[in-house]
Design a protein around this motif. Sequence first.
Motif, PDB file in Angstrom:
ATOM      1  N   LEU A  49      -0.607   1.775  11.636  1.00 42.45           N
ATOM      2  CA  LEU A  49       0.421   1.068  10.866  1.00 42.45           C
ATOM      3  C   LEU A  49       0.922  -0.165  11.619  1.00 42.45           C
ATOM      4  CD1 LEU A  49       2.492   4.064   9.421  1.00 42.45           C
ATOM      5  CD2 LEU A  49       0.934   2.534   8.193  1.00 42.45           C
ATOM      6  N   GLU A  50       1.115  -0.023  12.941  1.00 42.70           N
ATOM      7  CA  GLU A  50       1.558  -1.171  13.736  1.00 42.70           C
ATOM      8  C   GLU A  50       0.492  -2.273  13.754  1.00 42.70           C
ATOM      9  OE1 GLU A  50       2.585   0.283  17.567  1.00 42.70           O
ATOM     10  OE2 GLU A  50       4.527   1.090  16.912  1.00 42.70           O
ATOM     11  N   GLN A  51      -0.789  -1.850  13.853  1.00 41.42           N
ATOM     12  CA  GLN A  51      -1.864  -2.835  13.829  1.00 41.42           C
ATOM     13  C   GLN A  51      -1.906  -3.569  12.492  1.00 41.42           C
ATOM     14  OE1 GLN A  51      -5.720  -1.146  14.456  1.00 41.42           O
ATOM     15  NE2 GLN A  51      -6.788  -3.128  14.407  1.00 41.42           N
ATOM     16  N   MET A  52      -1.767  -2.797  11.413  1.00 40.07           N
ATOM     17  CA  MET A  52      -1.740  -3.418  10.090  1.00 40.07           C
ATOM     18  C   MET A  52      -0.542  -4.354   9.953  1.00 40.07           C
ATOM     19  SD  MET A  52      -2.890  -0.153   7.737  1.00 40.07           S
ATOM     20  CE  MET A  52      -2.530  -1.024   6.237  1.00 40.07           C
ATOM     21  N   TYR A  53       0.594  -3.900  10.499  1.00 41.96           N
ATOM     22  CA  TYR A  53       1.803  -4.725  10.445  1.00 41.96           C
ATOM     23  C   TYR A  53       1.606  -6.017  11.245  1.00 41.96           C
ATOM     24  CZ  TYR A  53       6.605  -6.263  11.177  1.00 41.96           C
ATOM     25  OH  TYR A  53       7.737  -7.014  11.253  1.00 41.96           O
ATOM     26  N   ARG A  56      -0.823  -8.227   9.421  1.00 37.86           N
ATOM     27  CA  ARG A  56      -0.155  -8.838   8.265  1.00 37.86           C
ATOM     28  C   ARG A  56       0.796  -9.945   8.726  1.00 37.86           C
ATOM     29  NH1 ARG A  56      -0.963  -9.930   3.088  1.00 37.86           N
ATOM     30  NH2 ARG A  56       0.961  -9.978   1.884  1.00 37.86           N
ATOM     31  N   THR A  57       1.551  -9.661   9.803  1.00 37.25           N
ATOM     32  CA  THR A  57       2.466 -10.661  10.337  1.00 37.25           C
ATOM     33  C   THR A  57       1.692 -11.883  10.839  1.00 37.25           C
ATOM     34  OG1 THR A  57       3.995  -8.908  10.992  1.00 37.25           O
ATOM     35  CG2 THR A  57       4.291 -11.072  12.010  1.00 37.25           C
ATOM     36  N   ALA A  58       0.569 -11.598  11.562  1.00 36.32           N
ATOM     37  CA  ALA A  58      -0.244 -12.702  12.065  1.00 36.32           C
ATOM     38  C   ALA A  58      -0.841 -13.505  10.910  1.00 36.32           C
ATOM     39  CB  ALA A  58      -1.353 -12.169  12.966  1.00 36.32           C
ATOM     40  N   ALA A  59      -1.271 -12.807   9.862  1.00 40.31           N
ATOM     41  CA  ALA A  59      -1.829 -13.510   8.709  1.00 40.31           C
ATOM     42  C   ALA A  59      -0.778 -14.389   8.049  1.00 40.31           C
ATOM     43  CB  ALA A  59      -2.400 -12.508   7.710  1.00 40.31           C
ATOM     44  N   ILE A  60       0.426 -13.824   7.907  1.00 37.88           N
ATOM     45  CA  ILE A  60       1.510 -14.612   7.294  1.00 37.88           C
ATOM     46  C   ILE A  60       1.866 -15.802   8.164  1.00 37.88           C
ATOM     47  CG2 ILE A  60       3.927 -14.529   6.618  1.00 37.88           C
ATOM     48  CD1 ILE A  60       3.448 -11.622   5.766  1.00 37.88           C
ATOM     49  N   GLU A  61       2.032 -15.507   9.492  1.00 35.82           N
ATOM     50  CA  GLU A  61       2.375 -16.601  10.399  1.00 35.82           C
ATOM     51  C   GLU A  61       1.242 -17.624  10.487  1.00 35.82           C
ATOM     52  OE1 GLU A  61       3.357 -14.797  14.077  1.00 35.82           O
ATOM     53  OE2 GLU A  61       5.360 -14.134  13.426  1.00 35.82           O
ATOM     54  N   MET A  64       1.334 -19.652   7.411  1.00 33.93           N
ATOM     55  CA  MET A  64       2.421 -20.631   7.499  1.00 33.93           C
ATOM     56  C   MET A  64       2.048 -21.756   8.464  1.00 33.93           C
ATOM     57  SD  MET A  64       5.701 -18.081   7.499  1.00 33.93           S
ATOM     58  CE  MET A  64       6.846 -19.427   7.770  1.00 33.93           C
ATOM     59  N   ALA A  65       1.409 -21.370   9.590  1.00 34.61           N
ATOM     60  CA  ALA A  65       0.993 -22.394  10.555  1.00 34.61           C
ATOM     61  C   ALA A  65      -0.072 -23.298   9.949  1.00 34.61           C
ATOM     62  CB  ALA A  65       0.461 -21.739  11.826  1.00 34.61           C
ATOM     63  N   GLN A  66      -1.013 -22.693   9.231  1.00 33.50           N
ATOM     64  CA  GLN A  66      -2.040 -23.503   8.581  1.00 33.50           C
ATOM     65  C   GLN A  66      -1.438 -24.406   7.521  1.00 33.50           C
ATOM     66  OE1 GLN A  66      -4.992 -20.808   7.115  1.00 33.50           O
ATOM     67  NE2 GLN A  66      -5.891 -20.419   9.137  1.00 33.50           N
ATOM     68  N   ALA A  67      -0.465 -23.875   6.784  1.00 29.83           N
ATOM     69  CA  ALA A  67       0.195 -24.692   5.774  1.00 29.83           C
ATOM     70  C   ALA A  67       0.938 -25.857   6.423  1.00 29.83           C
ATOM     71  CB  ALA A  67       1.152 -23.841   4.950  1.00 29.83           C
ATOM     72  N   GLU A  68       1.646 -25.558   7.536  1.00 35.58           N
ATOM     73  CA  GLU A  68       2.348 -26.631   8.241  1.00 35.58           C
ATOM     74  C   GLU A  68       1.363 -27.643   8.813  1.00 35.58           C
ATOM     75  OE1 GLU A  68       4.748 -24.740  11.143  1.00 35.58           O
ATOM     76  OE2 GLU A  68       6.231 -23.978   9.705  1.00 35.58           O
ATOM     77  N   GLU A  69       0.241 -27.151   9.361  1.00 31.85           N
ATOM     78  CA  GLU A  69      -0.771 -28.058   9.906  1.00 31.85           C
ATOM     79  C   GLU A  69      -1.388 -28.907   8.803  1.00 31.85           C
ATOM     80  OE1 GLU A  69      -4.900 -27.850  12.551  1.00 31.85           O
ATOM     81  OE2 GLU A  69      -3.810 -26.023  12.020  1.00 31.85           O
ATOM     82  N   ALA A  70      -1.666 -28.238   7.664  1.00 33.02           N
ATOM     83  CA  ALA A  70      -2.220 -28.994   6.540  1.00 33.02           C
ATOM     84  C   ALA A  70      -1.232 -30.028   6.043  1.00 33.02           C
ATOM     85  CB  ALA A  70      -2.602 -28.033   5.407  1.00 33.02           C
ATOM     86  N   GLN A  71       0.046 -29.646   6.016  1.00 37.95           N
ATOM     87  CA  GLN A  71       1.075 -30.592   5.595  1.00 37.95           C
ATOM     88  C   GLN A  71       1.175 -31.755   6.584  1.00 37.95           C
ATOM     89  OE1 GLN A  71       4.860 -28.786   5.016  1.00 37.95           O
ATOM     90  NE2 GLN A  71       5.795 -30.602   4.119  1.00 37.95           N
ATOM     91  N   ALA A  72       1.098 -31.425   7.876  1.00 36.41           N
ATOM     92  CA  ALA A  72       1.136 -32.487   8.887  1.00 36.41           C
ATOM     93  C   ALA A  72      -0.082 -33.393   8.763  1.00 36.41           C
ATOM     94  CB  ALA A  72       1.206 -31.871  10.283  1.00 36.41           C
TER      95      ALA A  72
END
Length: 199
Positions: A49-53, A56-61, A64-72
């Motif tokens: 469960l912690e690995q999945m969490y 999931r957190t890494a995927a979300i982050e 978000m990082a990819q979105a910010e990079e794409a926006q930049a």
Amino acid sequence: MHIPTQVTAESPWAEAGHVIIPHYAELIIGLIAFAVIYALYAKFVVPRLEQMYDERTAAIEGGMAQAEEAQAQAAAAKEKYEEQLTHARAEASRIREEAKAQGATIIAEAREQAGTEAERIVASAHKQTEAERQQASVQLRNEVGTISTNLASRIVGESLDDETRRRGIVDRFLADLESGDVKPEKVGSTGTSDAGAGN
């Protein structure tokens, strides 16, 4: 009322409602089962469960990082495009100004060349006209000299074939003609008066 001190399985107290108190054996088995389940859960389920969490957190982050990079990157591309557009407009303006300046220079050079060519043509025409005038003057002088010499020879009754004498007569005649000093004389009246004098 009498309360018995020991509760047995056969006693009416056990049948009366104290069934929620477990036996020690059941309690120990339950605790052991709980410990085994807890251990299995802590060892296998919780890490998963912690690995999945974490994933999931890494995927979300990461998203978000990819979105910010794409926006930049999009902002950088937009800025670069606007810079190139500004540069292209400035270059187009500079090219237009250079074209105008070159056009004005070409027009000025063409006018200057046309003026020079016109002056050359006029000068050539003047030279040609002057040459033709001189040629005509020489030809006219020769013709007038010949006619004058022949006429003078007839009037004088003396041959004027001498070149020096003829040239001097012609030059004097043309000089008098140009100055306007030549006055026509009546040949007939002179001849008549001479004839009367002879008579």
